[in-house]
Motif scaffolding. Structure first.
Motif, mmCIF file in Angstrom:
data_model
loop_
_atom_site.group_PDB
_atom_site.id
_atom_site.type_symbol
_atom_site.label_atom_id
_atom_site.label_comp_id
_atom_site.label_asym_id
_atom_site.label_seq_id
_atom_site.Cartn_x
_atom_site.Cartn_y
_atom_site.Cartn_z
ATOM 1 N N LYS A 1 0.825 -1.218 0.000
ATOM 2 C CA LYS A 1 0.000 0.000 0.000
ATOM 3 C C LYS A 1 0.854 1.261 0.000
ATOM 4 C CE LYS A 1 -2.659 -1.462 3.431
ATOM 5 N NZ LYS A 1 -3.741 -1.500 4.437
ATOM 6 N N GLU A 2 2.009 1.221 0.652
ATOM 7 C CA GLU A 2 2.882 2.408 0.681
ATOM 8 C C GLU A 2 3.458 2.700 -0.705
ATOM 9 O OE1 GLU A 2 3.186 4.680 3.061
ATOM 10 O OE2 GLU A 2 1.646 3.488 4.072
ATOM 11 N N GLU A 3 3.757 1.669 -1.459
ATOM 12 C CA GLU A 3 4.236 1.870 -2.822
ATOM 13 C C GLU A 3 3.148 2.499 -3.680
ATOM 14 O OE1 GLU A 3 4.773 -0.770 -0.931
ATOM 15 O OE2 GLU A 3 6.819 -1.508 -1.243
ATOM 16 N N PHE A 4 1.909 2.025 -3.505
ATOM 17 C CA PHE A 4 0.805 2.631 -4.254
ATOM 18 C C PHE A 4 0.632 4.095 -3.847
ATOM 19 C CE2 PHE A 4 -3.594 3.860 -4.946
ATOM 20 C CZ PHE A 4 -3.700 3.605 -6.309
ATOM 21 N N ALA A 5 0.793 4.406 -2.571
ATOM 22 C CA ALA A 5 0.669 5.800 -2.113
ATOM 23 C C ALA A 5 1.746 6.678 -2.756
ATOM 24 C CB ALA A 5 0.740 5.862 -0.592
ATOM 25 N N ALA A 6 2.969 6.180 -2.861
ATOM 26 C CA ALA A 6 4.043 6.948 -3.508
ATOM 27 C C ALA A 6 3.724 7.162 -4.987
ATOM 28 C CB ALA A 6 5.376 6.224 -3.345
ATOM 29 N N TYR A 7 3.247 6.125 -5.645
ATOM 30 C CA TYR A 7 2.820 6.193 -7.039
ATOM 31 C C TYR A 7 1.740 7.263 -7.206
ATOM 32 C CZ TYR A 7 0.392 4.070 -11.163
ATOM 33 O OH TYR A 7 -0.224 3.798 -12.355
ATOM 34 N N SER A 8 0.790 7.273 -6.313
ATOM 35 C CA SER A 8 -0.316 8.238 -6.354
ATOM 36 C C SER A 8 0.182 9.668 -6.183
ATOM 37 C CB SER A 8 -1.333 7.910 -5.260
ATOM 38 O OG SER A 8 -1.853 6.614 -5.444
ATOM 39 N N LEU B 1 -7.045 16.483 -12.001
ATOM 40 C CA LEU B 1 -7.002 15.378 -11.045
ATOM 41 C C LEU B 1 -7.919 15.648 -9.857
ATOM 42 C CD1 LEU B 1 -5.694 12.679 -10.184
ATOM 43 C CD2 LEU B 1 -3.965 14.050 -8.999
ATOM 44 N N ILE B 2 -8.840 14.741 -9.610
ATOM 45 C CA ILE B 2 -9.674 14.791 -8.414
ATOM 46 C C ILE B 2 -8.914 14.136 -7.270
ATOM 47 C CG2 ILE B 2 -11.836 13.985 -7.369
ATOM 48 C CD1 ILE B 2 -13.026 14.230 -10.270
ATOM 49 N N GLY B 3 -8.289 13.000 -7.533
ATOM 50 C CA GLY B 3 -7.455 12.384 -6.518
ATOM 51 C C GLY B 3 -7.264 10.903 -6.715
ATOM 52 N N TYR B 4 -6.338 10.383 -5.939
ATOM 53 C CA TYR B 4 -6.105 8.944 -5.832
ATOM 54 C C TYR B 4 -6.531 8.534 -4.436
ATOM 55 C CZ TYR B 4 -3.869 7.853 -10.204
ATOM 56 O OH TYR B 4 -3.657 7.599 -11.536
ATOM 57 N N PHE B 5 -7.185 7.407 -4.357
ATOM 58 C CA PHE B 5 -7.781 6.947 -3.113
ATOM 59 C C PHE B 5 -7.314 5.525 -2.845
ATOM 60 C CE2 PHE B 5 -10.367 10.064 -5.191
ATOM 61 C CZ PHE B 5 -10.707 10.952 -4.175
ATOM 62 N N GLY B 6 -6.670 5.327 -1.694
ATOM 63 C CA GLY B 6 -6.159 4.015 -1.337
ATOM 64 C C GLY B 6 -6.970 3.377 -0.230
ATOM 65 N N ASN C 1 7.245 7.002 -13.132
ATOM 66 C CA ASN C 1 6.178 6.376 -12.350
ATOM 67 C C ASN C 1 5.699 5.068 -12.983
ATOM 68 O OD1 ASN C 1 5.014 6.830 -9.843
ATOM 69 N ND2 ASN C 1 3.118 7.586 -10.723
ATOM 70 N N TYR C 2 5.587 5.053 -14.308
ATOM 71 C CA TYR C 2 5.230 3.800 -14.993
ATOM 72 C C TYR C 2 6.289 2.724 -14.708
ATOM 73 C CZ TYR C 2 1.560 6.090 -17.782
ATOM 74 O OH TYR C 2 0.431 6.752 -18.200
ATOM 75 N N ARG D 1 5.935 -0.949 -12.742
ATOM 76 C CA ARG D 1 6.352 -2.220 -13.353
ATOM 77 C C ARG D 1 7.364 -2.942 -12.473
ATOM 78 N NH1 ARG D 1 6.139 0.852 -17.969
ATOM 79 N NH2 ARG D 1 8.374 1.257 -17.929
ATOM 80 N N LYS D 2 8.322 -2.191 -11.937
ATOM 81 C CA LYS D 2 9.383 -2.791 -11.124
ATOM 82 C C LYS D 2 8.838 -3.358 -9.818
ATOM 83 C CE LYS D 2 13.684 -1.705 -8.777
ATOM 84 N NZ LYS D 2 13.777 -0.956 -7.539
ATOM 85 N N GLU D 3 8.012 -2.588 -9.132
ATOM 86 C CA GLU D 3 7.525 -2.986 -7.798
ATOM 87 C C GLU D 3 6.310 -3.908 -7.844
ATOM 88 O OE1 GLU D 3 9.160 -2.413 -5.014
ATOM 89 O OE2 GLU D 3 10.697 -1.351 -6.177
ATOM 90 N N ARG D 4 5.589 -3.933 -8.954
ATOM 91 C CA ARG D 4 4.466 -4.855 -9.181
ATOM 92 C C ARG D 4 3.387 -4.782 -8.083
ATOM 93 N NH1 ARG D 4 5.540 -8.114 -13.374
ATOM 94 N NH2 ARG D 4 4.105 -9.711 -12.693
ATOM 95 N N PHE D 5 3.067 -3.574 -7.641
ATOM 96 C CA PHE D 5 2.025 -3.411 -6.622
ATOM 97 C C PHE D 5 0.634 -3.312 -7.229
ATOM 98 C CE2 PHE D 5 4.212 0.582 -7.417
ATOM 99 C CZ PHE D 5 3.188 1.409 -7.844
#
Length: 106
Positions: free
Chosen positions: A15-22, A36-41, A78-79, A83-87
């Protein structure tokens, strides 16, 4: 105006990797032309469902925006990070039109 909803299935242990991506998209998406409205985790309930939401003028504008995003240094980074972290396990995108307001119902 269209709203793009991206539904992600993410690795619950990343989840932290997704947050950084966001956060990275928080910089790159507006710079490349979408509202952008936002990213929601995940917070409560599902540990694997997340969303990204933004507005775009049209599908033609979306195509131009995607090209700019792919060429943007942070976008490319970011792409590659995803790909590298596969989250991200799965990603679905849908475009919806706001029909609840007079302006959106035209």
């Amino acid at each position: 105006m269209l709203t793009c909803f991206i539904r992600y299935e993410i690795d619950p242990f990343k989840k932290e990797e997704f947050a950084a991506y966001s956060r990275n998209w928080g910089e790159a998406i507006p710079r490349c032309g979408a509202d952008l409205i936002g990213y929601f985790g995940p917070h409560e309930g599902s540990a694997t469902t997340a969303y990204g939401v933004y507005n775009i003028d049209s599908l033609a504008a979306y195509e131009a925006y995607r090209a700019r995003l792919a060429a943007d240094p942070l976008g490319r980074e970011n792409y590659a990070f995803a790909r590298k972290e596969r989250f991200i396990l799965k990603e679905d995108r849908i475009f919806l039109k706001n029909v609840s307001s007079q302006a959106g119902g035209d």
